[in-house]
Enzyme design. Structure first.
Site, PDB file in Angstrom:
ATOM      1  N   LYS A 160      -7.545  -3.573  -2.199  1.00  0.00           N
ATOM      2  CA  LYS A 160      -8.784  -3.813  -2.948  1.00  0.00           C
ATOM      3  C   LYS A 160      -8.724  -5.104  -3.750  1.00  0.00           C
ATOM      4  O   LYS A 160      -9.705  -5.829  -3.838  1.00  0.00           O
ATOM      5  CB  LYS A 160      -9.041  -2.662  -3.925  1.00  0.00           C
ATOM      6  N   ARG A 213     -13.990   6.073 -11.779  1.00  0.00           N
ATOM      7  CA  ARG A 213     -12.895   6.765 -11.113  1.00  0.00           C
ATOM      8  C   ARG A 213     -13.232   8.216 -10.828  1.00  0.00           C
ATOM      9  O   ARG A 213     -12.509   8.888 -10.102  1.00  0.00           O
ATOM     10  CB  ARG A 213     -11.649   6.766 -12.012  1.00  0.00           C
ATOM     11  N   ARG A 259       8.344  -1.148   0.991  1.00  0.00           N
ATOM     12  CA  ARG A 259       8.560  -2.325   0.136  1.00  0.00           C
ATOM     13  C   ARG A 259       9.946  -2.311  -0.491  1.00  0.00           C
ATOM     14  O   ARG A 259      10.415  -1.285  -0.961  1.00  0.00           O
ATOM     15  CB  ARG A 259       7.515  -2.348  -0.984  1.00  0.00           C
ATOM     16  N   ARG A 280      11.268   0.247  -5.644  1.00  0.00           N
ATOM     17  CA  ARG A 280      10.820   0.616  -6.996  1.00  0.00           C
ATOM     18  C   ARG A 280      10.415   2.085  -7.009  1.00  0.00           C
ATOM     19  O   ARG A 280       9.974   2.622  -6.002  1.00  0.00           O
ATOM     20  CB  ARG A 280       9.611  -0.236  -7.414  1.00  0.00           C
ATOM     21  N   ARG A 283       0.147  10.099  -6.296  1.00  0.00           N
ATOM     22  CA  ARG A 283      -0.976   9.230  -6.695  1.00  0.00           C
ATOM     23  C   ARG A 283      -2.154   9.420  -5.754  1.00  0.00           C
ATOM     24  O   ARG A 283      -3.312   9.398  -6.176  1.00  0.00           O
ATOM     25  CB  ARG A 283      -0.539   7.761  -6.679  1.00  0.00           C
TER      26      ARG A 283
END
Ligand SMILES: [Zn+2]
Length: 225
Positions: free
Chosen positions: A16, A91, A130, A164, A175
């Site tokens: 986004k 949201r 990642r 991470r 999430r």
């Protein structure tokens, strides 16, 4: 005067931010993000900023009504009079209703809700792959799409690469659960209002951008009619 009052929706990791930056350049729209507004109003010490700071200092979430007040102020203000691009807000359904009310109060309405869709599994593979350099966090790799020459070693300085905590699969799935629970009713709301435009976020950022830009250009033409 035709307005482009847009909101951008999509799960974390859907790209986004990239699309928002490009749209801002394409159409000269101010990008309004909740985080930026909150920071600037707190820094300026506005009435709403001070109220928000009291919650933040107490370690509490800033209530919707305060955020909505800030967004409304921002939308009514100079450069957003001809349109805006909202990122990170609304949201949930309550915030969406508050935004609708605030816009009608200004005699305006939403032009469209742009939704970048990517499946949970795809997002997990994007984010969980990642690896970040322990010495310099701007050295970022991806085990599948951009692997280092030697496993878990930074090409640029030989430091170790780590995943991470935010990029761990469990964290991402959690999430995404929160995202779906909050955002699905929102998507439904905009779909029923005929405002939803869907984009296939599995495509490359350039392809997504071309599609979004063409759609927004069409919306602008329709607004002028
Ligand atoms: Zn490095």
């Amino acid at each position: 005067m035709s307005e482009l009052n847009l909101i951008l929706l999509g799960p974390p990791g859907a790209g986004k931010g990239t699309q928002a930056d490009r749209l801002r350049e394409d159409f000269g729209l101010p990008l309004i993000s909740t985080g930026d507004i909150l920071r600037s109003q707190v820094a300026e010490g506005t009435e709403l900023g001070n109220e928000a700071k009291r919650y933040m200092d107490a370690g509490e979430l800033v209530p919707d009504q305060v955020i909505v007040g800030m967004i409304t102020d921002r939308i009514a203000h100079g450069d957003a009079r001809d349109g805006f691009l909202l990122d990170g807000f609304p949201r949930n359904r309550e915030q969406a209703d508050a935004l609708d009310d605030a816009l009608s109060g200004l005699d305006r309405r939403l032009t469209a809700a742009l939704l970048i869709e990517v499946s949970d599994d795809e997002l997990v593979s994007r984010l969980a792959g990642r690896r970040v350099c322990v010495k310099n966090p701007s050295h970022i790799y991806h085990i599948q799409f951009d692997p280092p020459k030697h496993e878990d070693v930074c090409d640029q300085d030989g430091s170790r690469l780590l995943q991470r905590d935010d990029d761990r699969e469990e964290t991402i799935r959690r999430r995404l659960e929160v995202y779906h629970a909050q955002t699905e009713p929102l998507i439904d709301h905009y779909d029923r209002a005929g405002l939803l435009r869907r984009f296939d976020g599995r495509r490359s950022p350039d392809e997504v951008h071309a599609h979004v830009r063409a759609t927004v250009a069409t919306l602008r033409l329709e607004e002028k009619l």
